[in-house]
Design a protein around this motif. Sequence first.
Motif, PDB file in Angstrom:
ATOM      1  N   SER A 139       2.719  -1.408   3.435  1.00 22.32           N
ATOM      2  CA  SER A 139       1.263  -1.240   3.522  1.00 22.32           C
ATOM      3  C   SER A 139       0.738  -1.476   4.935  1.00 22.32           C
ATOM      4  O   SER A 139      -0.324  -0.974   5.290  1.00 22.32           O
ATOM      5  CB  SER A 139       0.554  -2.174   2.540  1.00 22.32           C
ATOM      6  N   LYS A 140       1.454  -2.238   5.743  1.00 32.73           N
ATOM      7  CA  LYS A 140       1.022  -2.495   7.118  1.00 32.73           C
ATOM      8  C   LYS A 140       0.937  -1.212   7.940  1.00 32.73           C
ATOM      9  O   LYS A 140       0.170  -1.132   8.886  1.00 32.73           O
ATOM     10  CB  LYS A 140       1.969  -3.477   7.810  1.00 32.73           C
ATOM     11  N   VAL A 141       1.747  -0.221   7.572  1.00 33.70           N
ATOM     12  CA  VAL A 141       1.754   1.047   8.306  1.00 33.70           C
ATOM     13  C   VAL A 141       1.287   2.207   7.433  1.00 33.70           C
ATOM     14  O   VAL A 141       1.420   3.363   7.803  1.00 33.70           O
ATOM     15  CB  VAL A 141       3.149   1.343   8.910  1.00 33.70           C
ATOM     16  N   GLY A 142       0.775   1.891   6.240  1.00 32.71           N
ATOM     17  CA  GLY A 142       0.287   2.938   5.340  1.00 32.71           C
ATOM     18  C   GLY A 142       1.395   3.763   4.723  1.00 32.71           C
ATOM     19  O   GLY A 142       1.211   4.947   4.440  1.00 32.71           O
ATOM     20  N   ALA A 143       2.552   3.141   4.495  1.00 26.03           N
ATOM     21  CA  ALA A 143       3.716   3.880   4.023  1.00 26.03           C
ATOM     22  C   ALA A 143       3.991   3.711   2.527  1.00 26.03           C
ATOM     23  O   ALA A 143       5.087   3.997   2.069  1.00 26.03           O
ATOM     24  CB  ALA A 143       4.952   3.462   4.822  1.00 26.03           C
ATOM     25  N   MET A 144       3.013   3.248   1.777  1.00 20.54           N
ATOM     26  CA  MET A 144       3.195   3.149   0.331  1.00 20.54           C
ATOM     27  C   MET A 144       3.049   4.531  -0.290  1.00 20.54           C
ATOM     28  O   MET A 144       2.343   5.392   0.249  1.00 20.54           O
ATOM     29  CB  MET A 144       2.150   2.231  -0.295  1.00 20.54           C
ATOM     30  N   ASN A 145       3.688   4.716  -1.424  1.00 18.24           N
ATOM     31  CA  ASN A 145       3.523   5.950  -2.175  1.00 18.24           C
ATOM     32  C   ASN A 145       2.032   6.122  -2.456  1.00 18.24           C
ATOM     33  O   ASN A 145       1.409   5.243  -3.052  1.00 18.24           O
ATOM     34  CB  ASN A 145       4.316   5.853  -3.474  1.00 18.24           C
ATOM     35  N   PRO A 146       1.419   7.247  -2.030  1.00 15.45           N
ATOM     36  CA  PRO A 146      -0.033   7.407  -2.173  1.00 15.45           C
ATOM     37  C   PRO A 146      -0.516   7.352  -3.627  1.00 15.45           C
ATOM     38  O   PRO A 146      -1.561   6.754  -3.897  1.00 15.45           O
ATOM     39  CB  PRO A 146      -0.316   8.785  -1.570  1.00 15.45           C
ATOM     40  N   THR A 147       0.229   7.936  -4.539  1.00 10.97           N
ATOM     41  CA  THR A 147      -0.175   7.916  -5.949  1.00 10.97           C
ATOM     42  C   THR A 147      -0.134   6.494  -6.487  1.00 10.97           C
ATOM     43  O   THR A 147      -1.053   6.044  -7.173  1.00 10.97           O
ATOM     44  CB  THR A 147       0.743   8.827  -6.781  1.00 10.97           C
ATOM     45  N   PHE A 148       0.929   5.782  -6.169  1.00  7.96           N
ATOM     46  CA  PHE A 148       1.073   4.392  -6.591  1.00  7.96           C
ATOM     47  C   PHE A 148      -0.059   3.545  -6.006  1.00  7.96           C
ATOM     48  O   PHE A 148      -0.709   2.773  -6.713  1.00  7.96           O
ATOM     49  CB  PHE A 148       2.434   3.842  -6.147  1.00  7.96           C
ATOM     50  N   ALA A 149      -0.287   3.689  -4.695  1.00  8.28           N
ATOM     51  CA  ALA A 149      -1.299   2.876  -4.022  1.00  8.28           C
ATOM     52  C   ALA A 149      -2.692   3.144  -4.582  1.00  8.28           C
ATOM     53  O   ALA A 149      -3.473   2.218  -4.781  1.00  8.28           O
ATOM     54  CB  ALA A 149      -1.261   3.140  -2.517  1.00  8.28           C
TER      55      ALA A 149
ATOM     56  N   LYS B 116      -4.628  -1.945  -1.842  1.00  2.00           N
ATOM     57  CA  LYS B 116      -5.969  -1.802  -1.259  1.00  2.00           C
ATOM     58  C   LYS B 116      -5.893  -1.813   0.263  1.00  2.00           C
ATOM     59  O   LYS B 116      -6.563  -1.027   0.937  1.00  2.00           O
ATOM     60  CB  LYS B 116      -6.882  -2.932  -1.737  1.00  2.00           C
ATOM     61  N   LYS B 117      -5.060  -2.708   0.798  1.00  5.18           N
ATOM     62  CA  LYS B 117      -4.884  -2.780   2.248  1.00  5.18           C
ATOM     63  C   LYS B 117      -4.282  -1.474   2.770  1.00  5.18           C
ATOM     64  O   LYS B 117      -4.714  -0.949   3.797  1.00  5.18           O
ATOM     65  CB  LYS B 117      -3.975  -3.967   2.597  1.00  5.18           C
ATOM     66  N   ASN B 118      -3.297  -0.951   2.070  1.00  3.77           N
ATOM     67  CA  ASN B 118      -2.665   0.311   2.445  1.00  3.77           C
ATOM     68  C   ASN B 118      -3.697   1.440   2.460  1.00  3.77           C
ATOM     69  O   ASN B 118      -3.769   2.218   3.409  1.00  3.77           O
ATOM     70  CB  ASN B 118      -1.543   0.630   1.460  1.00  3.77           C
ATOM     71  N   ASN B 119      -4.494   1.523   1.411  1.00  6.89           N
ATOM     72  CA  ASN B 119      -5.493   2.584   1.309  1.00  6.89           C
ATOM     73  C   ASN B 119      -6.562   2.468   2.390  1.00  6.89           C
ATOM     74  O   ASN B 119      -7.015   3.469   2.938  1.00  6.89           O
ATOM     75  CB  ASN B 119      -6.131   2.584  -0.081  1.00  6.89           C
ATOM     76  N   LYS B 120      -6.957   1.244   2.690  1.00  7.13           N
ATOM     77  CA  LYS B 120      -7.961   1.021   3.736  1.00  7.13           C
ATOM     78  C   LYS B 120      -7.422   1.474   5.086  1.00  7.13           C
ATOM     79  O   LYS B 120      -8.137   2.125   5.867  1.00  7.13           O
ATOM     80  CB  LYS B 120      -8.344  -0.458   3.785  1.00  7.13           C
ATOM     81  N   LEU B 121      -6.171   1.176   5.360  1.00 10.51           N
ATOM     82  CA  LEU B 121      -5.539   1.590   6.607  1.00 10.51           C
ATOM     83  C   LEU B 121      -5.504   3.113   6.712  1.00 10.51           C
ATOM     84  O   LEU B 121      -5.816   3.678   7.760  1.00 10.51           O
ATOM     85  CB  LEU B 121      -4.124   1.012   6.698  1.00 10.51           C
TER      86      LEU B 121
END
Length: 162
Positions: A82-92, A149-154
């Motif tokens: 999540s620090k670099v926005g690399a989570m699966n978008p659907t999951f996030a 949430k942090k991932n999505n905000k980034l």
Amino acid sequence: MKSRFEEQDLLNDKGLDEMQKAYAYKLAFKCFKALYWSNIAFTFIPLIFQGATNKSSFYAITSMLLFIVTNIIYLVFGAKASKVGAMNPTFAKNMAQPATIISYIIMFILYMTVAILKFNETGAGVIIYFGIYVAIMTATQIALGCIAKKNNKLLEEAEEEE
């Protein structure tokens, strides 16, 4: 200083070209997923065995420790991704929704209600270990919701900058 073992480790990418590294990382990710899900499944088996024998807490404690370690590693992966926005978008997107987080809290309450109602049939040991197991699972999912949430905000901030 790297040890000789570390340089000769199967998981070391030293000496690989970019294509080989990309393939190795893709394979490592698939293996990580398989390891995670098999650990989750195998942590439940000793818990059931302890419930069946009702003699020793050794199996349940071992199961809980493995379950905790597995979930910590899963959370660390999520936090670093999540620090670099690399989570699966659907999951996030799904995990960050308040309804998802609330549903995990409701699930915990329902499971614990059923467990308490079945207390006379199963015994205190099973209820305690089951409660801990469900609490760890719920806490992990809620933490993943916050991480998502942090991932999505980034990702939103990155889109606004473009």
